[in-house]
Write a protein that holds these residues in place. Structure first.
Motif, short mmCIF file in Angstrom:
data_model
loop_
_atom_site.label_atom_id
_atom_site.label_comp_id
_atom_site.label_asym_id
_atom_site.label_seq_id
_atom_site.Cartn_x
_atom_site.Cartn_y
_atom_site.Cartn_z
N UNK A 123 0.85 -1.18 0.00
CA UNK A 123 0.00 0.00 0.00
C UNK A 123 0.89 1.24 0.00
N UNK A 124 0.27 2.40 0.04
CA UNK A 124 1.00 3.65 0.24
C UNK A 124 0.23 4.46 1.30
N UNK B 262 3.95 -4.40 8.64
CA UNK B 262 4.23 -2.99 8.43
C UNK B 262 5.53 -2.58 9.09
N UNK B 263 5.67 -1.29 9.32
CA UNK B 263 6.89 -0.80 9.94
C UNK B 263 6.68 0.59 10.49
N UNK B 264 7.72 1.13 11.09
CA UNK B 264 7.72 2.53 11.49
C UNK B 264 8.23 3.34 10.29
N UNK B 265 8.89 4.45 10.54
CA UNK B 265 9.44 5.22 9.42
C UNK B 265 10.86 4.74 9.20
N UNK C 146 16.74 -0.86 4.86
CA UNK C 146 17.43 -1.83 5.71
C UNK C 146 16.39 -2.57 6.56
N UNK C 147 15.66 -1.84 7.40
CA UNK C 147 14.64 -2.49 8.22
C UNK C 147 13.52 -3.06 7.36
N UNK D 267 2.44 -3.40 4.22
CA UNK D 267 2.47 -1.95 4.45
C UNK D 267 3.94 -1.57 4.62
N UNK D 268 4.68 -1.74 3.54
CA UNK D 268 6.15 -1.57 3.57
C UNK D 268 6.54 -0.44 2.62
N UNK D 269 6.06 0.75 2.93
CA UNK D 269 6.17 1.84 1.98
C UNK D 269 7.01 3.02 2.43
N UNK D 270 7.45 3.06 3.70
CA UNK D 270 8.03 4.32 4.20
C UNK D 270 9.31 4.75 3.49
#
Length: 375
Positions: A145-146, A304-307, A311-312, A330-333
């Motif tokens: 997603x974005x 998902x992730x944080x910002x 790498x992460x 949800x891997x968009x940051x």
């Protein structure tokens, strides 16, 4: 000195050097959610060097509003955890991760960064991709997603137009400040782009009444909501279960689930359809344990992730490729930052994440001149 064919795997993976450094990366639009906001990703990077010359990278992405971690505290904690690793084999990463969890349970982002670096270095030593460590169950291109942050209707539409033109059709809408405005934003998008779908994330910003009002509002405009993520405060499991029963809308638990014990509570209370995995809120190996428990219980998964940079995000994508059975990404940051400091690794082709075949994360970045060196 042990050399050549007489060097055991443990000897080869002995940790000889660790570097820590900070890097600030501006975000193109303020990352505004119901519980806080970021304008710059202030992250810490880790480089682990093994005796055989293999190098691994990790990333600490503290988000104070969720985990309570700050950059300064995370850096100090990372140094305290990293120093005793010198002279130990990276192959013992699970033992190290368990010790980290016992020592600093309230620093999951910090633990995640060191775990990632150990795993990356170990896989480079073994010359296998990180995803192969977990079996390579689903190695294929996947779509993310974005995220559209909380902002006014005009800016929301501008961002949606921009990302829609690049091929994005699944939008993660941050909401939770003003229910009526949240509904208006989605209604305006729906008028112009009726084919798109949404993951809606209030980040604990609703109570039961406002959640009910929001759900009824979006149903009235017939927007396609795939998941309502963490609508209520993290401890209101009864309320989340009530929303599921009453409105027949898929609920995802995010902030509610940081540990295996948290996931067990959600399962017992029937408080979610999905659990959102995040290595930064749980640590890498704890995330894998949450994965196993969730699938065993019959719930679904998103990740998902944080910002975070690639790498992460690469470690999270490795879990997708290695473990399989994750429905939503949800891997968009990294796409939300004004530049990408990482070389190599997985690539984005608009909304699609493309796997890699190189060793470890197959990604790198250079330590800055003020890095802390432990050797």
């Amino acid at each position: 000195m042990i050399t050549g064919k007489f060097m055991t795997q443990a000897d080869q993976t002995t940790i000889t050097k660790i570097q820590l450094w900070t890097l600030n990366i501006p975000i193109t639009d303020p990352f505004v959610v119901a519980t806080g906001q970021l304008t710059t990703a202030q992250n810490i990077f880790i480089q682990v060097t093994l005796r055989d010359g293999s190098i691994g990278f990790g990333e600490i992405a503290p988000f104070t509003d969720l985990t309570g971690e700050t950059v300064s505290d995370s850096l100090k904690t990372a140094e305290s955890l990293a120093t005793p690793l010198l002279g130990t084999p990276a192959i013992n990463y699970r033992k190290a991760a368990q010790q980290f969890q016992e020592q600093v349970p309230n620093f999951p982002a910090t633990r995640c960064g060191i775990e990632t670096a150990l795993l990356d270095a170990l896989c480079r030593s073994e010359n296998i991709p990180l995803w192969a460590l977990w079996g390579g169950a689903d190695v294929r291109e996947r779509e993310t997603d974005i995220t559209i942050p909380i902002c006014n209707c005009e800016r929301t539409l501008a961002l949606v137009r921009e990302w829609h033109a690049k091929g994005f059709r699944l939008f993660k809408m941050k909401v939770g400040h003003d229910v009526d405005e949240d509904i208006r934003r989605i209604e305006e998008i729906h008028k112009q782009f009726p084919e798109v779908t949404y993951l809606v994330d209030p980040n604990q910003g609703f109570d039961r009444n406002t959640a009910e009002g929001f759900i009824k509002g979006v149903k009235k405009i017939k927007a396609k909501i795939e998941i309502l993520e963490q609508p209520l405060p993290r401890d209101d499991l009864e309320g989340a279960a009530w929303l599921r029963r009453t409105f027949q809308i898929p609920i995802a638990a995010d902030e509610t689930v940081c540990t295996v014990a948290d996931a067990q509570c959600v399962i017992q209370n029937k408080a979610a359809d999905y659990i959102n995995l995040k290595i930064t809120k749980s640590g890498v190996l704890e995330t894998l344990d949450i994965f196993t428990l969730t699938r065993t219980a019959g719930l679904k998964l998103m990740i998902g992730g944080m910002v975070e940079t690639r790498i992460a995000m690469g470690c999270s994508f490795s879990i997708v490729l290695g473990m399989g059975e994750i429905d939503y990404l949800d891997l968009d940051t990294p796409l939300l930052m004004n530049h990408d400091p990482v070389k190599g690794g997985f690539a984005y082709c608009c909304p699609r994440l493309q796997p890699w075949n190189g060793a470890g994360l197959s990604a790198s970045l250079s330590p800055n001149e003020n890095s802390l060196v432990i050797e």
